[in-house]
Scaffold this active site. Structure first.
Site, PDB file in Angstrom:
ATOM      1  N   HIS A 202       0.812  -1.210   0.000  1.00 38.86           N
ATOM      2  CA  HIS A 202       0.000   0.000   0.000  1.00 38.86           C
ATOM      3  C   HIS A 202       0.852   1.269   0.000  1.00 38.86           C
ATOM      4  CE1 HIS A 202      -3.150  -2.531   2.413  1.00 38.86           C
ATOM      5  NE2 HIS A 202      -3.129  -2.859   1.143  1.00 38.86           N
TER       6      HIS A 202
ATOM      7  N   TYR B  53       1.497   1.679  13.763  1.00 41.58           N
ATOM      8  CA  TYR B  53       2.005   2.558  12.703  1.00 41.58           C
ATOM      9  C   TYR B  53       1.886   4.007  13.150  1.00 41.58           C
ATOM     10  CZ  TYR B  53       0.311  -1.118   9.424  1.00 41.58           C
ATOM     11  OH  TYR B  53       0.025  -2.278   8.758  1.00 41.58           O
TER      12      TYR B  53
END
Ligand SMILES: Cc1cn([C@H]2C[C@H](O)[C@@H](COP(=O)(O)OP(=O)(O)O[C@H]3O[C@@H](C)C(=O)[C@@H](O)[C@H]3O)O2)c(=O)[nH]c1=O
Length: 183
Positions: free
Chosen positions: A62, A132
């Site tokens: 991604h 993240y």
């Protein structure tokens, strides 16, 4: 915090230093001062967490198109993952090269993925959890994806693939017109 280069310029490994005492462990996960030369004026604007159940599952690859490109700092909080970043920067000497590293709580390492890279990972232990830190907000309309098994990338995943989202199975293959992402 100790910052180590990888073979791909700009892609860094951030080794953190857990402080252990009788109570347990303390670790600094983000330090603006230490990372300033890599993060510049950007700010961490989103923090995400994921848990992936199955060993062998893949998430990715991604990225977000400019102007929503982002730096990601990825850490494995539980389990073990094989983390991959792919250089999509137009005119980069390492365009379409990938680099992978294992992340786990015991190696206390983070991958710092610059703007212009795609990211994905494979789970090496069940119920692996990732944290993240992002410098851009999630913008679904700006999302891009590459196939984990794109022959132009030739990523050698360590395990057989046991799980993949329907979206990740449908990313287009890189075609000859793909020039990469502008910076
Ligand atoms: C990434 C993201 C997803 N979502 C939603 C969309 C969807 O309904 C659900 C799951 O999203 P995804 O299937 O995209 O989740 P996932 O496949 O885990 O996406 C992640 O993959 C790895 C490889 C990355 O690098 C991450 O930045 C992120 O793109 O969560 C948010 O609300 N905010 C977010 O920031």
């Amino acid at each position: 915090m100790n910052i180590q280069p990888t073979p791909i310029p700009g892609l860094m490994l951030v080794e953190t230093s857990p402080h252990e005492d009788a109570r347990g462990v303390f670790t600094r996960l983000y330090c603006e001062r230490t990372l300033a030369h890599l993060i510049g004026q950007r700010k961490i604007v989103q923090v995400n967490h994921s848990c992936t159940f199955l060993t062998g599952a893949i998430r990715g690859l991604h990225f977000q198109y400019p102007p929503h490109a982002e730096i990601k700092l990825v850490r494995c909080l539980k389990g073990r993952i094989w983390d991959v970043a792919v250089d999509l920067r137009r005119d980069s000497a390492t365009f379409l090269c990938w680099h992978a590293t294992e992340l786990s709580p015991s190696n206390s390492r983070m991958m710092l993925i610059p703007e212009g890279f795609a990211h994905g990972f494979q789970v090496l232990e069940p119920n692996s959890e990732l944290l993240y830190l992002h410098t851009a907000s999630y913008t679904p309309d700006a999302e891009g994806g590459l196939r984990y098994d794109d022959p132009k990338l030739g990523i050698s995943w360590p395990l057989n693939v046991t799980d993949l989202s329907a979206r990740d199975a449908k990313h287009p293959l890189i075609d000859r017109n793909f020039r990469g992402l502008s910076q």
